[in-house]
Design a protein around this motif. Structure first.
Motif, PDB file in Angstrom:
ATOM      1  N   LYS A 134      64.470 -39.190  38.893  1.00 59.05           N
ATOM      2  CA  LYS A 134      64.154 -38.293  39.994  1.00 59.05           C
ATOM      3  C   LYS A 134      64.089 -36.839  39.509  1.00 59.05           C
ATOM      4  O   LYS A 134      65.004 -36.352  38.855  1.00 59.05           O
ATOM      5  CB  LYS A 134      65.204 -38.433  41.097  1.00 59.05           C
ATOM      6  N   ASP A 135      62.993 -36.180  39.838  1.00 54.90           N
ATOM      7  CA  ASP A 135      62.787 -34.752  39.554  1.00 54.90           C
ATOM      8  C   ASP A 135      63.128 -34.344  38.117  1.00 54.90           C
ATOM      9  O   ASP A 135      63.979 -33.482  37.876  1.00 54.90           O
ATOM     10  CB  ASP A 135      63.624 -33.904  40.526  1.00 54.90           C
ATOM     11  N   PRO A 136      62.468 -34.939  37.149  1.00 49.26           N
ATOM     12  CA  PRO A 136      62.724 -34.517  35.759  1.00 49.26           C
ATOM     13  C   PRO A 136      62.121 -33.140  35.478  1.00 49.26           C
ATOM     14  O   PRO A 136      61.096 -32.765  36.053  1.00 49.26           O
ATOM     15  CB  PRO A 136      62.024 -35.601  34.938  1.00 49.26           C
ATOM     16  N   GLN A 137      62.763 -32.408  34.595  1.00 50.81           N
ATOM     17  CA  GLN A 137      62.263 -31.113  34.130  1.00 50.81           C
ATOM     18  C   GLN A 137      61.951 -31.238  32.647  1.00 50.81           C
ATOM     19  O   GLN A 137      62.824 -31.615  31.858  1.00 50.81           O
ATOM     20  CB  GLN A 137      63.311 -30.013  34.362  1.00 50.81           C
ATOM     21  N   VAL A 138      60.694 -30.938  32.272  1.00 49.40           N
ATOM     22  CA  VAL A 138      60.262 -31.132  30.889  1.00 49.40           C
ATOM     23  C   VAL A 138      59.836 -29.794  30.282  1.00 49.40           C
ATOM     24  O   VAL A 138      59.021 -29.076  30.862  1.00 49.40           O
ATOM     25  CB  VAL A 138      59.090 -32.137  30.809  1.00 49.40           C
ATOM     26  N   LEU A 139      60.397 -29.495  29.120  1.00 48.04           N
ATOM     27  CA  LEU A 139      60.011 -28.306  28.356  1.00 48.04           C
ATOM     28  C   LEU A 139      59.232 -28.761  27.135  1.00 48.04           C
ATOM     29  O   LEU A 139      59.701 -29.605  26.369  1.00 48.04           O
ATOM     30  CB  LEU A 139      61.248 -27.520  27.916  1.00 48.04           C
ATOM     31  N   VAL A 140      58.024 -28.211  26.945  1.00 56.24           N
ATOM     32  CA  VAL A 140      57.209 -28.525  25.776  1.00 56.24           C
ATOM     33  C   VAL A 140      56.849 -27.213  25.090  1.00 56.24           C
ATOM     34  O   VAL A 140      56.273 -26.318  25.710  1.00 56.24           O
ATOM     35  CB  VAL A 140      55.915 -29.282  26.150  1.00 56.24           C
ATOM     36  N   LYS A 141      57.187 -27.110  23.808  1.00 55.89           N
ATOM     37  CA  LYS A 141      56.945 -25.868  23.071  1.00 55.89           C
ATOM     38  C   LYS A 141      56.380 -26.176  21.693  1.00 55.89           C
ATOM     39  O   LYS A 141      56.884 -27.052  20.986  1.00 55.89           O
ATOM     40  CB  LYS A 141      58.250 -25.080  22.941  1.00 55.89           C
ATOM     41  N   LEU A 142      55.326 -25.457  21.319  1.00 48.96           N
ATOM     42  CA  LEU A 142      54.763 -25.544  19.970  1.00 48.96           C
ATOM     43  C   LEU A 142      55.606 -24.670  19.047  1.00 48.96           C
ATOM     44  O   LEU A 142      55.721 -23.466  19.262  1.00 48.96           O
ATOM     45  CB  LEU A 142      53.307 -25.072  19.979  1.00 48.96           C
ATOM     46  N   ILE A 143      56.206 -25.266  18.022  1.00 40.44           N
ATOM     47  CA  ILE A 143      57.170 -24.502  17.219  1.00 40.44           C
ATOM     48  C   ILE A 143      56.690 -24.201  15.803  1.00 40.44           C
ATOM     49  O   ILE A 143      57.425 -23.584  15.019  1.00 40.44           O
ATOM     50  CB  ILE A 143      58.544 -25.211  17.159  1.00 40.44           C
ATOM     51  N   ASN A 144      55.485 -24.621  15.441  1.00 45.26           N
ATOM     52  CA  ASN A 144      55.003 -24.292  14.089  1.00 45.26           C
ATOM     53  C   ASN A 144      53.729 -23.454  14.144  1.00 45.26           C
ATOM     54  O   ASN A 144      52.866 -23.546  13.274  1.00 45.26           O
ATOM     55  CB  ASN A 144      54.765 -25.555  13.263  1.00 45.26           C
ATOM     56  N   PHE A 145      53.628 -22.608  15.156  1.00 42.60           N
ATOM     57  CA  PHE A 145      52.478 -21.716  15.309  1.00 42.60           C
ATOM     58  C   PHE A 145      52.633 -20.576  14.301  1.00 42.60           C
ATOM     59  O   PHE A 145      53.550 -19.770  14.385  1.00 42.60           O
ATOM     60  CB  PHE A 145      52.438 -21.184  16.735  1.00 42.60           C
ATOM     61  N   LYS A 146      51.722 -20.526  13.350  1.00 41.33           N
ATOM     62  CA  LYS A 146      51.757 -19.459  12.342  1.00 41.33           C
ATOM     63  C   LYS A 146      50.338 -19.061  11.975  1.00 41.33           C
ATOM     64  O   LYS A 146      49.395 -19.859  12.094  1.00 41.33           O
ATOM     65  CB  LYS A 146      52.509 -19.896  11.086  1.00 41.33           C
ATOM     66  N   VAL A 147      50.178 -17.811  11.538  1.00 43.81           N
ATOM     67  CA  VAL A 147      48.892 -17.328  11.029  1.00 43.81           C
ATOM     68  C   VAL A 147      49.157 -16.568   9.737  1.00 43.81           C
ATOM     69  O   VAL A 147      50.247 -16.020   9.535  1.00 43.81           O
ATOM     70  CB  VAL A 147      48.174 -16.409  12.046  1.00 43.81           C
ATOM     71  N   ASN A 148      48.166 -16.549   8.867  1.00 41.14           N
ATOM     72  CA  ASN A 148      48.273 -15.819   7.597  1.00 41.14           C
ATOM     73  C   ASN A 148      47.415 -14.568   7.654  1.00 41.14           C
ATOM     74  O   ASN A 148      46.222 -14.648   7.986  1.00 41.14           O
ATOM     75  CB  ASN A 148      47.827 -16.706   6.439  1.00 41.14           C
ATOM     76  N   VAL A 149      48.025 -13.419   7.367  1.00 37.41           N
ATOM     77  CA  VAL A 149      47.309 -12.142   7.383  1.00 37.41           C
ATOM     78  C   VAL A 149      47.243 -11.625   5.946  1.00 37.41           C
ATOM     79  O   VAL A 149      48.278 -11.420   5.312  1.00 37.41           O
ATOM     80  CB  VAL A 149      48.000 -11.113   8.295  1.00 37.41           C
ATOM     81  N   MET A 150      46.024 -11.407   5.448  1.00 39.63           N
ATOM     82  CA  MET A 150      45.822 -11.064   4.046  1.00 39.63           C
ATOM     83  C   MET A 150      44.886  -9.872   3.908  1.00 39.63           C
ATOM     84  O   MET A 150      44.240  -9.459   4.876  1.00 39.63           O
ATOM     85  CB  MET A 150      45.218 -12.270   3.299  1.00 39.63           C
ATOM     86  N   GLY A 151      44.814  -9.337   2.696  1.00 41.05           N
ATOM     87  CA  GLY A 151      43.865  -8.265   2.411  1.00 41.05           C
ATOM     88  C   GLY A 151      44.466  -6.880   2.600  1.00 41.05           C
ATOM     89  O   GLY A 151      45.652  -6.658   2.318  1.00 41.05           O
ATOM     90  N   GLU A 152      43.650  -5.962   3.125  1.00 40.00           N
ATOM     91  CA  GLU A 152      44.045  -4.557   3.211  1.00 40.00           C
ATOM     92  C   GLU A 152      44.894  -4.263   4.452  1.00 40.00           C
ATOM     93  O   GLU A 152      44.508  -3.535   5.360  1.00 40.00           O
ATOM     94  CB  GLU A 152      42.802  -3.666   3.205  1.00 40.00           C
ATOM     95  N   VAL A 153      46.096  -4.874   4.452  1.00 37.86           N
ATOM     96  CA  VAL A 153      47.114  -4.551   5.454  1.00 37.86           C
ATOM     97  C   VAL A 153      48.365  -4.109   4.702  1.00 37.86           C
ATOM     98  O   VAL A 153      48.512  -4.387   3.510  1.00 37.86           O
ATOM     99  CB  VAL A 153      47.431  -5.759   6.365  1.00 37.86           C
ATOM    100  N   ARG A 154      49.260  -3.446   5.395  1.00 35.34           N
ATOM    101  CA  ARG A 154      50.426  -2.876   4.708  1.00 35.34           C
ATOM    102  C   ARG A 154      51.449  -3.931   4.293  1.00 35.34           C
ATOM    103  O   ARG A 154      52.202  -3.737   3.338  1.00 35.34           O
ATOM    104  CB  ARG A 154      51.081  -1.814   5.598  1.00 35.34           C
ATOM    105  N   ASN A 155      51.488  -5.048   5.013  1.00 35.36           N
ATOM    106  CA  ASN A 155      52.473  -6.081   4.702  1.00 35.36           C
ATOM    107  C   ASN A 155      51.853  -7.464   4.872  1.00 35.36           C
ATOM    108  O   ASN A 155      52.120  -8.154   5.857  1.00 35.36           O
ATOM    109  CB  ASN A 155      53.704  -5.929   5.603  1.00 35.36           C
ATOM    110  N   PRO A 156      50.991  -7.879   3.943  1.00 34.29           N
ATOM    111  CA  PRO A 156      50.368  -9.200   4.070  1.00 34.29           C
ATOM    112  C   PRO A 156      51.409 -10.307   3.968  1.00 34.29           C
ATOM    113  O   PRO A 156      52.227 -10.313   3.046  1.00 34.29           O
ATOM    114  CB  PRO A 156      49.385  -9.231   2.886  1.00 34.29           C
ATOM    115  N   HIS A 157      51.391 -11.221   4.920  1.00 35.43           N
ATOM    116  CA  HIS A 157      52.350 -12.322   4.896  1.00 35.43           C
ATOM    117  C   HIS A 157      51.996 -13.354   5.971  1.00 35.43           C
ATOM    118  O   HIS A 157      51.072 -13.149   6.761  1.00 35.43           O
ATOM    119  CB  HIS A 157      53.777 -11.810   5.109  1.00 35.43           C
ATOM    120  N   THR A 158      52.748 -14.441   5.977  1.00 32.58           N
ATOM    121  CA  THR A 158      52.606 -15.458   7.015  1.00 32.58           C
ATOM    122  C   THR A 158      53.403 -15.020   8.234  1.00 32.58           C
ATOM    123  O   THR A 158      54.600 -14.727   8.125  1.00 32.58           O
ATOM    124  CB  THR A 158      53.113 -16.821   6.526  1.00 32.58           C
TER     125      THR A 158
END
Length: 268
Positions: A134-158
């Motif tokens: 009866k009345d379940p509560q479900v939490l769904v979360k994406l936990i491996n969301f990452k992007v890679n930023v490279m090139g002419e930025v001050r701190n290139p990293h994942t």
């Protein structure tokens, strides 16, 4: 007119033009012009779950014991520091989406989730579990969301993302913004699409990028900021100088060896 005076005027003019050009080059959303307010077009945005994604799913209800079997067992992480042993609080294990786009869910078995949003998965699980609890509560979360930023930025990293709404500007801000050598008119986004890799180039000076499907990033996107001509010229100059220095060093070493041999022969 005095030649020195004319030269001074010329230098000042070049300085002013260069300063204006630099300011223009470093600006974002230039096409907004001088307008003080307005509305920007928005893209149709939603993160879709894909194979290899990791999901955290927690099921609760008014009667906690009724949903225990629908949750993965929690684990405690223990680590040792010197003579002290520390145990962290329980953490929920995650579900990894397999190559078929499915997860193995307790009690319910195999559930297909690829191509769906976390909200859609939550609604599906709530409906299926609701047939027994009866009345379940479900939490769904994406936990491996990452992007890679490279090139002419001050701190290139994942960049590990804690939200499902993450724009190109969020990614650049997380990387410390572009350097003065970064091209704001040529930022490349590489995106996984099934077995293919898609790419596009964004002009950060154009306010129209907010309507691009690449304005909001997806998991595993790669952001590459291209260097401008000044950076490229400096790089070539440094490489040429390094090569010349290496050649000169080799010649000097060779001459030194030859001189030593000549001296040794002369002494004999």
């Amino acid at each position: 007119m005095n030649p020195i005076f004319r030269m001074t005027i010329a230098v000042i003019s070049v300085f002013i033009l260069t300063a204006c050009h630099t300011t223009n080059h470093l600006s974002y959303l230039q096409t907004l012009g001088e307008s003080r307010e307005g509305t920007l077009a928005a893209s149709d945005y939603s993160i879709r779950i894909a194979p290899a994604d990791e999901l955290q799913i927690v099921v609760t209800s008014v009667v906690p014991m009724a949903t225990v079997e629908y949750n993965l067992p929690s684990t405690n992480t223990t680590y040792t520091s010197g003579s002290n042993s520390v145990t962290t609080s329980p953490t929920q294990q995650s579900y990894t989406v397999d190559s078929e786009g499915c997860i193995m869910f307790p009690v319910l078995g195999k559930i297909h989730v690829a191509g769906e949003t976390t909200a859609q998965v939550r609604e599906k699980l709530t409906r299926l579990i609701g047939e027994r609890v009866k009345d379940p509560q479900v939490l769904v979360k994406l936990i491996n969301f990452k992007v890679n930023v490279m090139g002419e930025v001050r701190n290139p990293h994942t960049v590990y993302v804690g939200s499902e709404r993450f724009s190109i500007f969020d990614a650049l801000a997380a990387a410390g913004d572009l350097t003065e050598y970064g091209r704001r008119d040529n930022v490349t986004i590489i995106r996984e699409d099934g077995d293919s890799l898609l790419y596009t180039r964004l002009d950060l000076r154009d306010a129209g990028i907010t309507s691009s499907p690449y304005f909001y990033l997806r998991q595993n996107d790669v952001v590459i900021v291209e260097p401008n001509t000044i950076r490229q010229s400096n790089s070539k100059y440094n490489q040429n100088n390094a090569f010349k220095l290496s050649v000169i060093s080799t010649i000097v070493s060779a001459v030194s060896v030859i001189a030593s041999l000549v001296i040794a022969l002369a002494v004999r």
